[in-house]
Design an enzyme around this catalytic site. Structure first.
Site, mmCIF file in Angstrom:
data_model
loop_
_atom_site.group_PDB
_atom_site.id
_atom_site.type_symbol
_atom_site.label_atom_id
_atom_site.label_comp_id
_atom_site.label_asym_id
_atom_site.label_seq_id
_atom_site.Cartn_x
_atom_site.Cartn_y
_atom_site.Cartn_z
ATOM 1 N N GLU A 183 1.380 -0.001 10.247
ATOM 2 C CA GLU A 183 -0.270 -0.245 10.152
ATOM 3 C C GLU A 183 -0.859 1.028 10.700
ATOM 4 O O GLU A 183 -1.985 0.839 11.698
ATOM 5 C CB GLU A 183 -0.626 -1.336 11.105
ATOM 6 C CG GLU A 183 0.124 -2.852 10.704
ATOM 7 C CD GLU A 183 -0.378 -3.584 9.860
ATOM 8 O OE1 GLU A 183 -1.646 -3.767 9.693
ATOM 9 O OE2 GLU A 183 0.279 -4.362 9.152
ATOM 10 N N GLY A 184 -0.484 2.172 10.358
ATOM 11 C CA GLY A 184 -0.864 3.391 10.949
ATOM 12 C C GLY A 184 -0.179 3.842 12.178
ATOM 13 O O GLY A 184 0.099 2.922 12.942
ATOM 14 N N THR A 185 0.458 5.138 12.034
ATOM 15 C CA THR A 185 1.208 5.548 13.273
ATOM 16 C C THR A 185 0.226 5.771 14.553
ATOM 17 O O THR A 185 -1.079 5.879 14.165
ATOM 18 C CB THR A 185 1.829 7.056 12.720
ATOM 19 O OG1 THR A 185 0.794 7.987 12.466
ATOM 20 C CG2 THR A 185 2.803 6.774 11.634
ATOM 21 N N SER A 186 0.873 6.059 15.626
ATOM 22 C CA SER A 186 -0.171 6.433 16.733
ATOM 23 C C SER A 186 -0.944 7.720 16.550
ATOM 24 O O SER A 186 -2.130 7.709 17.021
ATOM 25 C CB SER A 186 0.828 6.540 17.850
ATOM 26 O OG SER A 186 1.500 5.557 18.549
ATOM 27 N N GLU A 187 -0.647 8.439 15.835
ATOM 28 C CA GLU A 187 -1.209 9.872 15.166
ATOM 29 C C GLU A 187 -2.368 9.401 14.632
ATOM 30 O O GLU A 187 -3.721 9.772 14.881
ATOM 31 C CB GLU A 187 -0.459 11.072 14.786
ATOM 32 C CG GLU A 187 0.640 11.416 15.616
ATOM 33 C CD GLU A 187 1.816 10.401 15.967
ATOM 34 O OE1 GLU A 187 2.105 9.646 14.977
ATOM 35 O OE2 GLU A 187 2.370 10.782 17.269
ATOM 36 N N LEU A 201 0.940 -1.108 0.248
ATOM 37 C CA LEU A 201 -0.304 -0.126 -0.029
ATOM 38 C C LEU A 201 0.814 1.224 -0.061
ATOM 39 O O LEU A 201 0.766 2.037 -0.722
ATOM 40 C CB LEU A 201 -0.892 0.018 1.388
ATOM 41 C CG LEU A 201 -1.798 1.023 1.422
ATOM 42 C CD1 LEU A 201 -2.833 1.149 0.515
ATOM 43 C CD2 LEU A 201 -2.528 1.001 2.842
ATOM 44 N N SER A 202 1.831 1.431 0.821
ATOM 45 C CA SER A 202 2.780 2.490 1.385
ATOM 46 C C SER A 202 3.568 2.861 -0.078
ATOM 47 O O SER A 202 3.929 2.005 -1.007
ATOM 48 C CB SER A 202 3.418 2.452 2.342
ATOM 49 O OG SER A 202 2.830 2.234 3.310
ATOM 50 N N GLY A 256 19.929 -1.813 33.872
ATOM 51 C CA GLY A 256 21.457 -0.841 34.122
ATOM 52 C C GLY A 256 22.152 -0.673 32.810
ATOM 53 O O GLY A 256 21.667 -0.974 31.801
HETATM 54 C C1 LIG Z 1 9.519 -1.776 9.071
HETATM 55 C C2 LIG Z 1 8.308 -1.153 8.404
HETATM 56 C C3 LIG Z 1 7.438 -2.151 7.622
HETATM 57 C C4 LIG Z 1 6.634 -1.619 6.863
HETATM 58 N N1 LIG Z 1 5.830 -2.585 6.337
HETATM 59 C C5 LIG Z 1 4.660 -2.186 5.493
HETATM 60 C C6 LIG Z 1 4.142 -3.196 4.482
HETATM 61 O O1 LIG Z 1 4.253 -4.171 4.495
HETATM 62 N N2 LIG Z 1 3.317 -2.407 3.594
HETATM 63 C C7 LIG Z 1 2.970 -1.116 3.394
HETATM 64 O O2 LIG Z 1 2.191 -0.738 2.807
HETATM 65 N N3 LIG Z 1 3.347 -0.319 4.286
HETATM 66 C C8 LIG Z 1 4.476 -0.781 5.365
HETATM 67 N N4 LIG Z 1 5.160 0.168 5.971
HETATM 68 C C9 LIG Z 1 4.725 1.575 6.128
HETATM 69 C C10 LIG Z 1 4.090 1.963 7.143
HETATM 70 O O3 LIG Z 1 2.717 1.695 7.491
HETATM 71 C C11 LIG Z 1 4.229 3.661 7.042
HETATM 72 O O4 LIG Z 1 5.668 3.993 7.606
HETATM 73 C C12 LIG Z 1 3.223 4.345 8.081
HETATM 74 O O5 LIG Z 1 2.090 4.283 7.323
HETATM 75 C C13 LIG Z 1 3.669 5.722 8.094
HETATM 76 O O6 LIG Z 1 3.766 6.350 7.034
HETATM 77 P P1 LIG Z 1 4.946 7.444 6.354
HETATM 78 O O7 LIG Z 1 6.163 6.437 7.005
HETATM 79 O O8 LIG Z 1 5.279 7.939 5.009
HETATM 80 O O9 LIG Z 1 4.961 8.638 7.521
HETATM 81 P P2 LIG Z 1 3.962 9.766 7.283
HETATM 82 O O10 LIG Z 1 2.677 9.489 6.723
HETATM 83 O O11 LIG Z 1 5.031 10.675 6.190
HETATM 84 O O12 LIG Z 1 4.115 10.533 8.627
HETATM 85 C C14 LIG Z 1 5.239 11.325 9.160
HETATM 86 C C15 LIG Z 1 4.631 11.826 10.568
HETATM 87 O O13 LIG Z 1 3.663 12.580 10.184
HETATM 88 C C16 LIG Z 1 2.408 12.416 11.127
HETATM 89 N N5 LIG Z 1 1.335 12.458 10.258
HETATM 90 C C17 LIG Z 1 0.934 12.151 8.858
HETATM 91 N N6 LIG Z 1 -0.509 12.297 8.817
HETATM 92 C C18 LIG Z 1 -1.102 12.913 10.026
HETATM 93 C C19 LIG Z 1 -2.460 13.643 10.410
HETATM 94 N N7 LIG Z 1 -3.253 13.703 9.546
HETATM 95 N N8 LIG Z 1 -2.529 14.132 11.763
HETATM 96 C C20 LIG Z 1 -1.383 14.060 12.400
HETATM 97 N N9 LIG Z 1 -0.105 13.204 12.271
HETATM 98 C C21 LIG Z 1 0.048 12.900 10.863
HETATM 99 C C22 LIG Z 1 2.518 10.780 11.306
HETATM 100 O O14 LIG Z 1 1.983 10.205 12.393
HETATM 101 C C23 LIG Z 1 4.046 10.622 11.635
HETATM 102 O O15 LIG Z 1 4.422 11.032 12.738
HETATM 103 C C24 LIG Z 1 5.976 -0.331 6.770
HETATM 104 C C25 LIG Z 1 7.146 0.865 7.559
HETATM 105 C C26 LIG Z 1 8.042 0.096 8.176
HETATM 106 C C27 LIG Z 1 8.917 1.406 8.935
#
Ligand SMILES: Cc1cc2nc3c(=O)[nH]c(=O)nc-3n(C[C@H](O)[C@H](O)[C@H](O)COP(=O)(O)OP(=O)(O)OC[C@H]3O[C@@H](n4cnc5c(N)ncnc54)[C@H](O)[C@@H]3O)c2cc1C
Length: 380
Positions: free
Chosen positions: A364-368, A125-126, A340
């Site tokens: 799977e979606g950040t805490s935010e 997806l990403s 320690g």
């Molecule tokens: C080890 C690893 C494995 C992964 N595996 C997969 C996978 O198998 N398939 C897949 O599709 N993806 C995968 N991902 C991707 C992961 O789901 C994304 O990294 C995640 O959804 C965040 O997207 P981003 O990294 O582009 O951060 P961004 O979306 O750019 O976010 C950056 C910051 O901005 C904040 N932010 C963004 N929008 C908002 C909002 N509306 N309100 C408040 N804060 C916001 C976020 O919380 C974060 O703190 C993986 C990531 C990692 C690190």
């Protein structure tokens, strides 16, 4: 209200726990150090039904339900978080195909996932410019006769170098139409034009495979479309709801392992002529950790139970993922503190748990984003 696990739950939990003790825990540190993809260990999990715990038996799944899946993920994550995330994504792919696929798609792909014939399934997806906001994705699928041609890039794809089947999201309508123009496709591993790019050098989950992918004129038959045209966003959101239960469970597994290590260390380590476990400061860290762990477990199992009952569970899955992953971060931090200086070196597993835990607040979606989901429901 029944808090007792049933026979199926106990069987799945025990099966996973035994495998973890026998096979995974002994190699987890080596897997982390060498970044070896755990192909043989994943096959062992598939042989035990762990690659399709909540997938119908007619396609080789365990058909043991969402609660059993959560319990299995907690156990496997306690042993090796890298292996657990590979298992989680493979289960998710199997469940997505089972939920939205035609019978032919289910027959074609799910047995490969559940049997371990495919090393893994991938969820793509990403993208480099589209993480929290999948509506801004740029990958496109244009219609070509009865089929499709796929072009674009994906980022952070778990198991992307090894997957037998990929669930891939792409724009099929106006690229500026946001989530309404997204469709979902099944792409086979090794498809001409599908290239595996950069292997990410990660802080944790070192034995899981995370890569970028590029699709360069990948030709797909019409039968590769999963669900309705332009109906892909709904599929992604439903898959992520379930996936969040998996990552909440992973957080619980990592935190459980960390707490076990800290308890053992606190009883063993002596300072001021007594075990550090005798100091109230250490006891409070252990007590807070245990309390947060149990709360995480209750929230996660309740979300899984709602899913199993086919009741709405989006909000509960988001709350469980938010709470459990944030709690996991606090727990591994405290448990490292209990160690320690020895917590800061690779000799003790707590250092690995600390690194592995961090990503649970991101993927799977950040805490935010979990808070966005919960707030939307609270304000509705
Ligand atoms: C080890 C690893 C494995 C992964 N595996 C997969 C996978 O198998 N398939 C897949 O599709 N993806 C995968 N991902 C991707 C992961 O789901 C994304 O990294 C995640 O959804 C965040 O997207 P981003 O990294 O582009 O951060 P961004 O979306 O750019 O976010 C950056 C910051 O901005 C904040 N932010 C963004 N929008 C908002 C909002 N509306 N309100 C408040 N804060 C916001 C976020 O919380 C974060 O703190 C993986 C990531 C990692 C690190």
């Amino acid at each position: 209200m029944d808090f007792e696990p049933n026979e199926t739950h106990l069987l799945v939990q025990k099966t996973a726990r035994d495998y973890v003790e026998r096979v995974l825990r002994p190699v987890a540190s080596e897997l982390d150090r060498t970044e070896r993809f755990p192909r043989a260990e994943l096959q062992g999990l598939a042989d035990l039904g762990m690659m399709g715990v909540n997938v119908p038996a007619q396609y080789g799944g365990g058909e043991a339900g969402a609660v059993s899946y959560a319990l299995a993920m907690m156990e496997v994550s306690r042993g090796c978080a890298s292996t657990a995330v590979t298992m989680a994504v493979t289960n998710m792919v199997g469940e997505v195909i089972a939920a939205f696929g035609t019978d032919a798609q289910k027959q074609a792909y799910i047995p490969g996932l559940t049997s371990g014939t495919y090393a893994a399934g991938s969820f793509a997806l990403s993208e480099p410019e589209a993480g929290s906001d999948p509506g801004s994705m740029r990958t496109v699928a244009r219609q070509d006769g009865d089929g499709w041609v796929l072009d674009g890039q994906k980022q952070w794809i778990t198991s992307g170098s090894y997957a037998g089947v990929f669930v891939v999201w792409a724009k099929t309508g106006d690229v500026n139409a946001g989530t309404k123009a997204i469709s979902c496709f099944l792409v086979e591993g090794g498809a001409p034009g599908l290239r595996v790019g950069k292997h990410e050098d990660k802080m944790g989950l070192r034995a899981s495979n995370t890569v970028s992918l590029s699709f360069e004129g990948v030709k797909l038959p019409g039968s590769a479309l999963l669900g309705a045209p332009n109906g892909g966003f709904k599929i992604a959101m439903m898959a992520l709801d379930g996936g969040r239960i998996g990552i909440a469970s992973q957080s619980i597994g990592i935190a459980t392992a960390a707490l076990e290590e800290a308890v053992a260390y606190a009883k063993d380590r002596k300072q001021f002529n007594k075990p550090i476990a005798d100091f109230q400061a250490i006891q409070w860290m252990l007590a807070d950790s245990k309390t947060e762990l149990e709360a995480s477990r209750m929230m996660t199992l309740r979300a899984a139970w709602l899913k199993e009952e086919r009741r709405p569970f989006s909000k509960e899955a988001a709350m469980a993922k938010l709470f459990a992953s944030e709690a996991c971060g606090k727990i591994v931090d405290r448990c490292l503190q209990v160690h320690g200086g020895y917590g800061y070196v690779k000799e003790f597993p707590i250092e690995r748990h600390y690194r592995d835990a961090r990503v649970t607040r991101i993927y799977e979606g950040t805490s935010e984003i979990q808070r966005v989901v919960v707030a939307r429901s609270v304000l509705a």
